[in-house]
Design a protein around this motif. Structure first.
Motif, PDB file in Angstrom:
ATOM      1  N   VAL A   1      37.836  60.333  31.988  1.00 27.39           N
ATOM      2  CA  VAL A   1      37.669  60.761  33.389  1.00 27.39           C
ATOM      3  C   VAL A   1      36.277  60.296  33.831  1.00 27.39           C
ATOM      4  CG1 VAL A   1      37.586  62.727  34.957  1.00 27.39           C
ATOM      5  CG2 VAL A   1      39.196  62.734  33.042  1.00 27.39           C
ATOM      6  N   SER A   2      36.220  59.540  34.905  1.00 19.98           N
ATOM      7  CA  SER A   2      34.932  58.986  35.349  1.00 19.98           C
ATOM      8  C   SER A   2      34.031  60.074  35.932  1.00 19.98           C
ATOM      9  CB  SER A   2      35.168  57.906  36.410  1.00 19.98           C
ATOM     10  OG  SER A   2      35.512  58.527  37.634  1.00 19.98           O
ATOM     11  N   ASP A   3      32.768  59.707  36.212  1.00 20.09           N
ATOM     12  CA  ASP A   3      31.833  60.661  36.831  1.00 20.09           C
ATOM     13  C   ASP A   3      32.348  61.128  38.190  1.00 20.09           C
ATOM     14  OD1 ASP A   3      30.108  60.457  34.698  1.00 20.09           O
ATOM     15  OD2 ASP A   3      28.694  59.114  35.693  1.00 20.09           O
ATOM     16  N   ASN A   4      33.334  60.397  38.738  1.00 20.42           N
ATOM     17  CA  ASN A   4      33.892  60.752  40.055  1.00 20.42           C
ATOM     18  C   ASN A   4      35.229  61.473  39.942  1.00 20.42           C
ATOM     19  OD1 ASN A   4      31.776  58.962  41.053  1.00 20.42           O
ATOM     20  ND2 ASN A   4      33.074  57.365  40.190  1.00 20.42           N
ATOM     21  N   GLY A   5      35.619  61.832  38.712  1.00 25.25           N
ATOM     22  CA  GLY A   5      36.863  62.579  38.500  1.00 25.25           C
ATOM     23  C   GLY A   5      38.108  61.702  38.507  1.00 25.25           C
ATOM     24  N   ASN A   6      37.937  60.403  38.345  1.00 24.39           N
ATOM     25  CA  ASN A   6      39.084  59.489  38.378  1.00 24.39           C
ATOM     26  C   ASN A   6      39.428  58.948  36.993  1.00 24.39           C
ATOM     27  OD1 ASN A   6      39.404  59.579  41.233  1.00 24.39           O
ATOM     28  ND2 ASN A   6      37.598  58.267  41.439  1.00 24.39           N
ATOM     29  N   PHE A   7      40.606  58.292  36.895  1.00 24.98           N
ATOM     30  CA  PHE A   7      41.029  57.649  35.648  1.00 24.98           C
ATOM     31  C   PHE A   7      40.614  56.175  35.662  1.00 24.98           C
ATOM     32  CE2 PHE A   7      45.011  60.580  34.977  1.00 24.98           C
ATOM     33  CZ  PHE A   7      44.172  61.648  34.735  1.00 24.98           C
ATOM     34  N   ILE A   8      40.641  55.563  34.462  1.00 26.62           N
ATOM     35  CA  ILE A   8      40.298  54.136  34.322  1.00 26.62           C
ATOM     36  C   ILE A   8      41.473  53.410  33.676  1.00 26.62           C
ATOM     37  CG2 ILE A   8      38.687  52.461  33.290  1.00 26.62           C
ATOM     38  CD1 ILE A   8      37.258  54.375  35.246  1.00 26.62           C
ATOM     39  N   ILE A   9      41.862  52.302  34.283  1.00 27.24           N
ATOM     40  CA  ILE A   9      42.859  51.406  33.677  1.00 27.24           C
ATOM     41  C   ILE A   9      42.119  50.143  33.244  1.00 27.24           C
ATOM     42  CG2 ILE A   9      44.821  49.891  34.218  1.00 27.24           C
ATOM     43  CD1 ILE A   9      45.854  52.102  36.093  1.00 27.24           C
ATOM     44  N   ASP A  10      42.471  49.626  32.064  1.00 25.48           N
ATOM     45  CA  ASP A  10      41.921  48.337  31.615  1.00 25.48           C
ATOM     46  C   ASP A  10      43.041  47.307  31.689  1.00 25.48           C
ATOM     47  OD1 ASP A  10      39.167  49.061  30.806  1.00 25.48           O
ATOM     48  OD2 ASP A  10      40.226  50.416  29.451  1.00 25.48           O
ATOM     49  N   ALA A  11      42.821  46.257  32.480  1.00 26.54           N
ATOM     50  CA  ALA A  11      43.881  45.281  32.732  1.00 26.54           C
ATOM     51  C   ALA A  11      43.435  43.868  32.323  1.00 26.54           C
ATOM     52  CB  ALA A  11      44.270  45.308  34.201  1.00 26.54           C
ATOM     53  N   PRO A  12      43.927  43.378  31.186  1.00 22.60           N
ATOM     54  CA  PRO A  12      43.601  41.995  30.796  1.00 22.60           C
ATOM     55  C   PRO A  12      44.410  40.991  31.628  1.00 22.60           C
ATOM     56  CG  PRO A  12      44.466  43.302  28.933  1.00 22.60           C
ATOM     57  CD  PRO A  12      44.748  44.065  30.181  1.00 22.60           C
ATOM     58  N   PHE A  13      43.744  39.930  32.056  1.00 26.66           N
ATOM     59  CA  PHE A  13      44.405  38.862  32.810  1.00 26.66           C
ATOM     60  C   PHE A  13      44.238  37.557  32.059  1.00 26.66           C
ATOM     61  CE2 PHE A  13      43.947  42.099  35.993  1.00 26.66           C
ATOM     62  CZ  PHE A  13      45.106  41.975  36.731  1.00 26.66           C
ATOM     63  N   SER A  14      45.077  36.583  32.408  1.00 24.10           N
ATOM     64  CA  SER A  14      45.039  35.291  31.730  1.00 24.10           C
ATOM     65  C   SER A  14      43.733  34.564  32.034  1.00 24.10           C
ATOM     66  CB  SER A  14      46.206  34.419  32.192  1.00 24.10           C
ATOM     67  OG  SER A  14      45.997  34.053  33.544  1.00 24.10           O
ATOM     68  N   ARG A  15      43.432  33.592  31.197  1.00 26.02           N
ATOM     69  CA  ARG A  15      42.229  32.770  31.399  1.00 26.02           C
ATOM     70  C   ARG A  15      42.284  32.100  32.777  1.00 26.02           C
ATOM     71  NH1 ARG A  15      39.667  28.168  27.441  1.00 26.02           N
ATOM     72  NH2 ARG A  15      38.267  27.339  28.996  1.00 26.02           N
ATOM     73  N   GLU A  16      43.466  31.660  33.154  1.00 28.44           N
ATOM     74  CA  GLU A  16      43.646  30.994  34.444  1.00 28.44           C
ATOM     75  C   GLU A  16      43.249  31.946  35.577  1.00 28.44           C
ATOM     76  OE1 GLU A  16      43.968  27.899  33.715  1.00 28.44           O
ATOM     77  OE2 GLU A  16      43.758  27.667  35.900  1.00 28.44           O
ATOM     78  N   ASP A  17      43.760  33.180  35.536  1.00 31.49           N
ATOM     79  CA  ASP A  17      43.429  34.176  36.578  1.00 31.49           C
ATOM     80  C   ASP A  17      41.925  34.457  36.603  1.00 31.49           C
ATOM     81  OD1 ASP A  17      45.912  34.718  37.700  1.00 31.49           O
ATOM     82  OD2 ASP A  17      46.422  36.210  36.165  1.00 31.49           O
ATOM     83  N   MET A  18      41.331  34.556  35.412  1.00 32.68           N
ATOM     84  CA  MET A  18      39.922  34.959  35.335  1.00 32.68           C
ATOM     85  C   MET A  18      38.967  33.851  35.748  1.00 32.68           C
ATOM     86  SD  MET A  18      40.056  38.084  34.695  1.00 32.68           S
ATOM     87  CE  MET A  18      38.496  38.703  34.121  1.00 32.68           C
ATOM     88  N   LYS A  19      39.501  32.647  35.894  1.00 37.90           N
ATOM     89  CA  LYS A  19      38.641  31.565  36.396  1.00 37.90           C
ATOM     90  C   LYS A  19      38.361  31.731  37.879  1.00 37.90           C
ATOM     91  CE  LYS A  19      39.162  27.865  33.125  1.00 37.90           C
ATOM     92  NZ  LYS A  19      39.909  26.681  32.746  1.00 37.90           N
TER      93      LYS A  19
END
Ligand code: 5RP
Length: 273
Positions: free
Chosen positions: A192-210
Motif C-alpha cells: 500500500v503506497s504512502d497515498n493508500g493505493n496499490f502498485i502493479i508492476d507491468a513488464p513490457f517488451s524491449r520494443e515498447d520500452m524503446k
C-alpha cells in the motif's frame, strides 16, 4: 519524537562497492547542483537518497537554516526531520529549486523507471515542480533502454478498487501479460503506497520500452491509474557512481528538454573521499 526506520545516513567506513557507488553519485550531484542560492529542495526516495541528505548536511547550518526540504514520502520525510533540516510540503512550495532523486534505471535519453519503492506519484510531482530535476544512482542503473536490467516492470500506482480492471487491461489490451499486483514482504496482502493505493508492476517488451513516452501515456489513460513510474523528458542530468571510483554523468547539452544528451566521465570527483 520521530521514529527511526534505519534509513538514516550513517557514514560507514566499510561500504560495499555498490553503496560506495551510490554515495559517489549522490555527493557529486549535491556538490554540482545544490548551490547556496537554492532554498527550496526536493528530496527523493530510496537507498541512494540518504547520501544526498548526508552531503547536504555537510554544507553546514549557515546555508541550511534558510532552506526548506520537501519529501517524496515517509522515508524522505523522516530523513529530513532526523537530519534536523527544515521540513516543508509541496502544497506550500509548488516551485522547487532542485529535486534530487534515485532511479531504478535511466536510459540514453534520460528517461527513467521509478517506483521500485512505490513512491513515484509524489516523486513525479516533485520532479515536475522542480526547476532542475537530477537523478543519482549506482552503475547498474545506467542502461541503453529501460527494462534492460530492471525486469520487474513499470510500477503503476492504482486506486485499490480498480486494480483488477487495470490489471486486466494491462495484460490483455496493452500487451503486458505478466503484469502483477505488488505483494508486501512482511505483511499479508498487497503493498500500500504512502497515498493508500496499490502498485502493479507491468513488464513490457524491449520494443515498447524503446518508446517509453508512448507506453507511459497509454497506461496513464487507463481509468483507475493514478501515476506511472516512467519519467520521460524530465531529468536534466543523471549521476552514476562507478565501481572504479569514477562518476558517469548523462546530461542535457542545455536546459532545454529536447537538447541532446551528452555522456561524460569524471575520473576522480573531489567530494566523496
Ligand atoms: O523510485 C524510487 C522509489 O519509488 C527510488 O528512487 C528507486 O527505486 C531507486 O532506489 P535506490 O536508490 O534504492 O536504488
Amino acid at each position: 519524537m520521530p521514529v527511526s526506520t534505519g534509513a538514516l545516513p550513517i557514514t560507514a567506513k566499510n561500504l560495499s562497492v555498490i553503496e560506495q557507488s551510490k554515495r559517489l553519485a549522490a555527493y557529486t550531484a549535491v556538490d554540482k547542483h545544490i548551490l547556496p542560492e537554492h532554498k527550496i529542495i526536493g528530496i527523493g526516495s530510496g537507498s541512494t537518497v540518504p547520501y544526498v541528505v548526508e552531503r547536504i548536511v555537510t554544507q553546514g547550518n549557515e546555508l541550511n537554516k534558510d532552506r526548506v526540504f520537501i519529501p517524496t514520502g515517509f522515508q524522505s520525510k523522516e530523513l529530513i526531520v532526523m537530519s534536523k533540516l527544515n521540513l516543508g510540503d509541496v502544497d506550500q512550495y509548488p516551485t522547487i529549486d532542485v529535486t534530487i532523486d534515485g532511479a531504478d534505471e535511466v536510459d540514453t535519453e534520460l528517461n527513467c523507471i521509478k517506483g521500485g519503492g512505490a513512491c513515484h506519484l509524489r516523486e513525479k510531482v516533485l520532479a515536475e515542480a522542480a526547476k532542475t530535476f537530477i537523478l543519482v544512482a549506482d552503475y547498474r542503473k545506467n542502461v541503453e533502454y529501460l527494462g534492460q536490467n530492471f525486469t520487474a516492470g513499470v510500477p503503476i500506482e492504482v486506486v485499490p478498487f480498480a486494480y483488477a480492471k487495470v490489471l486486466q487491461n494491462l495484460q490483455h489490451v496493452l500487451g503486458s501479460p505478466n503484469a502483477t499486483l505488488r505483494m508486501a514482504k512482511a505483511k499479508a496482502g498487497p503493498v500500500v503506497s504512502d497515498n493508500g493505493n496499490f502498485i502493479i508492476d507491468a513488464p513490457f517488451s524491449r520494443e515498447d520500452m524503446k518508446d517509453p513516452y508512448t507506453i507511459m501515456a497509454r497506461i496513464k489513460m487507463l481509468t483507475g491509474v493514478v501515476e506511472v513510474g516512467l519519467f520521460c523528458h524530465m531529468a536534466e542530468a543523471s549521476y552514476f557512481g562507478n565501481e572504479d571510483g569514477s562518476v558517469t554523468v548523462k546530461r542535457r547539452a542545455s536546459p532545454n528538454h529536447v537538447a541532446p544528451v551528452i555522456e561524460e566521465h569524471i575520473a576522480s570527483p573531489a567530494g566523496p573521499q
